[in-house]
Design an enzyme around this catalytic site. Sequence first.
Site, PDB file in Angstrom:
ATOM      1  N   ARG A   1       0.882  -1.179   0.000  1.00 32.78           N
ATOM      2  CA  ARG A   1       0.000   0.000   0.000  1.00 32.78           C
ATOM      3  C   ARG A   1       0.910   1.218   0.000  1.00 32.78           C
ATOM      4  O   ARG A   1       1.770   1.357   0.861  1.00 32.78           O
ATOM      5  CB  ARG A   1      -0.920   0.011   1.221  1.00 32.78           C
ATOM      6  CG  ARG A   1      -1.640   1.342   1.386  1.00 32.78           C
ATOM      7  CD  ARG A   1      -2.766   1.312   2.382  1.00 32.78           C
ATOM      8  NE  ARG A   1      -3.928   0.645   1.839  1.00 32.78           N
ATOM      9  CZ  ARG A   1      -5.180   0.843   2.268  1.00 32.78           C
ATOM     10  NH1 ARG A   1      -5.414   1.686   3.254  1.00 32.78           N
ATOM     11  NH2 ARG A   1      -6.196   0.190   1.727  1.00 32.78           N
TER      12      ARG A   1
ATOM     13  N   ARG B   1     -13.703  -8.265   1.607  1.00 29.81           N
ATOM     14  CA  ARG B   1     -12.264  -8.066   1.366  1.00 29.81           C
ATOM     15  C   ARG B   1     -11.509  -9.340   1.747  1.00 29.81           C
ATOM     16  O   ARG B   1     -10.575  -9.754   1.055  1.00 29.81           O
ATOM     17  CB  ARG B   1     -11.738  -6.884   2.199  1.00 29.81           C
ATOM     18  CG  ARG B   1     -12.358  -5.521   1.896  1.00 29.81           C
ATOM     19  CD  ARG B   1     -12.004  -5.041   0.519  1.00 29.81           C
ATOM     20  NE  ARG B   1     -10.569  -4.971   0.324  1.00 29.81           N
ATOM     21  CZ  ARG B   1      -9.781  -3.963   0.734  1.00 29.81           C
ATOM     22  NH1 ARG B   1     -10.310  -2.916   1.328  1.00 29.81           N
ATOM     23  NH2 ARG B   1      -8.469  -3.991   0.518  1.00 29.81           N
TER      24      ARG B   1
ATOM     25  N   GLN C   1     -10.135  -3.654  -3.516  1.00 31.44           N
ATOM     26  CA  GLN C   1     -11.443  -3.184  -3.065  1.00 31.44           C
ATOM     27  C   GLN C   1     -12.529  -3.560  -4.072  1.00 31.44           C
ATOM     28  O   GLN C   1     -13.623  -4.005  -3.707  1.00 31.44           O
ATOM     29  CB  GLN C   1     -11.408  -1.651  -2.903  1.00 31.44           C
ATOM     30  CG  GLN C   1     -12.735  -1.057  -2.449  1.00 31.44           C
ATOM     31  CD  GLN C   1     -13.089  -1.465  -1.029  1.00 31.44           C
ATOM     32  OE1 GLN C   1     -12.269  -1.336  -0.134  1.00 31.44           O
ATOM     33  NE2 GLN C   1     -14.291  -1.962  -0.822  1.00 31.44           N
TER      34      GLN C   1
ATOM     35  N   CYS D   1     -16.393   2.077   0.197  1.00 32.55           N
ATOM     36  CA  CYS D   1     -15.276   1.205   0.583  1.00 32.55           C
ATOM     37  C   CYS D   1     -14.912   1.341   2.058  1.00 32.55           C
ATOM     38  O   CYS D   1     -14.280   0.450   2.619  1.00 32.55           O
ATOM     39  CB  CYS D   1     -14.065   1.496  -0.291  1.00 32.55           C
ATOM     40  SG  CYS D   1     -13.419   3.172  -0.121  1.00 32.55           S
TER      41      CYS D   1
ATOM     42  N   HIS E   1      -7.331   1.044  -6.556  1.00 36.97           N
ATOM     43  CA  HIS E   1      -7.533   0.207  -5.356  1.00 36.97           C
ATOM     44  C   HIS E   1      -8.218  -1.085  -5.833  1.00 36.97           C
ATOM     45  O   HIS E   1      -9.383  -1.344  -5.548  1.00 36.97           O
ATOM     46  CB  HIS E   1      -8.411   0.956  -4.356  1.00 36.97           C
ATOM     47  CG  HIS E   1      -8.424   0.353  -2.976  1.00 36.97           C
ATOM     48  ND1 HIS E   1      -7.674  -0.755  -2.634  1.00 36.97           N
ATOM     49  CD2 HIS E   1      -9.104   0.712  -1.853  1.00 36.97           C
ATOM     50  CE1 HIS E   1      -7.892  -1.042  -1.368  1.00 36.97           C
ATOM     51  NE2 HIS E   1      -8.750  -0.172  -0.866  1.00 36.97           N
TER      52      HIS E   1
ATOM     53  N   ASP F   1     -17.157   7.609  -1.966  1.00 40.09           N
ATOM     54  CA  ASP F   1     -15.927   7.438  -1.168  1.00 40.09           C
ATOM     55  C   ASP F   1     -15.610   8.804  -0.572  1.00 40.09           C
ATOM     56  O   ASP F   1     -16.231   9.819  -0.939  1.00 40.09           O
ATOM     57  CB  ASP F   1     -14.794   6.944  -2.103  1.00 40.09           C
ATOM     58  CG  ASP F   1     -13.482   6.648  -1.369  1.00 40.09           C
ATOM     59  OD1 ASP F   1     -13.506   6.518  -0.125  1.00 40.09           O
ATOM     60  OD2 ASP F   1     -12.439   6.557  -2.045  1.00 40.09           O
TER      61      ASP F   1
END
Length: 300
Positions: free
Chosen positions: A104, A287, A134, A259, A131, A219
């Site tokens: 990340r 996830r 996700q 998310c 991402h 988001d």
Amino acid sequence: MAIRHFLSLADLAPDEILALVERARELKAARAKGRLTPLLKGKTMAMVFEQSSTRTRTSFEIGMAQLGGTAMFMSPGDSQITRGEPLKDTARVLSSMVDVIVMRTTAHERVQTMAQYASVPVINALCDTYHPCQILADLQTFIEHRGDIAGKNIAWVGDGNNVCHSWMNAARFLNFTLHIATPKGYEPDAVLVKACGKAVKLSNDPLQATKNTDCVVTDTWASMGQEEEKREREQAFAGFCVDEAMMTNAHKQALFMHCLPAYRGSEVTESVLEGPQSVVWDEAENRLHAQKALLELLVA
Ligand code: CP
Ligand code: NVA
């Protein structure tokens, strides 16, 4: 066999994405029955995290444990990267000891460099551009609730950010339409918009984007690294809070996705986030299952 990285959704063929979602659902059902198969027994995973995380860290670490492997978490202060050791050196050292690297980071180029020099699969666990992990969980969540996503209409309301870019990739590879509404100046990457062709429709009007859609997604307005722009963004995004009016404007059965982490009162109201159309907790749980399926595909 060539090493396979997962830096964006483009690293999987469309049928692989759908097969991975099905496998994630199988792994979820197995875990619900208390069945955990050590598919990655003896395998090891390094997790190089240069940004904060709750869900991604937990799901990868616990996922690897459930698969019988070992995960090692490295926060920025733990490794020599912060003290200036080049990523290309880190990549080669980690590759000599682990079977997969999860990263990340800030800039997409950093995860690309890691992949370029690693001799084991590298997974993008979020960067400024994408991402993809996700979206695997989000696709699983949509399919669990509504079946096939091909031909559906999904609305994205808010910032044209990393999560939006991964939804755009999903739209173009899996044949659904993503209706994106952003304030002016916060549109997604123009090159990606062009690559998506008819799969993506842009506007600056949340009511136009959400009209009759099957799912409304949003988001945070200020992603990690944009903390200093928070106030300016709150002004720019006025009118983009997903509320009851937007959900009513979508299909009656429309899902709400985010998310997480969510900022109630900014990009979404408390009542929508906690309401009956919200599937955000399923997204978070998925996830775990989606990334276990991903690890199985890349590492087993
Ligand atoms: N959605 C997501 O990636 O959450 P974290 O930042 O908590 O990992
Ligand atoms: N767009 C957000 C997603 C967090 C999971 C960020 O990059 O901070």
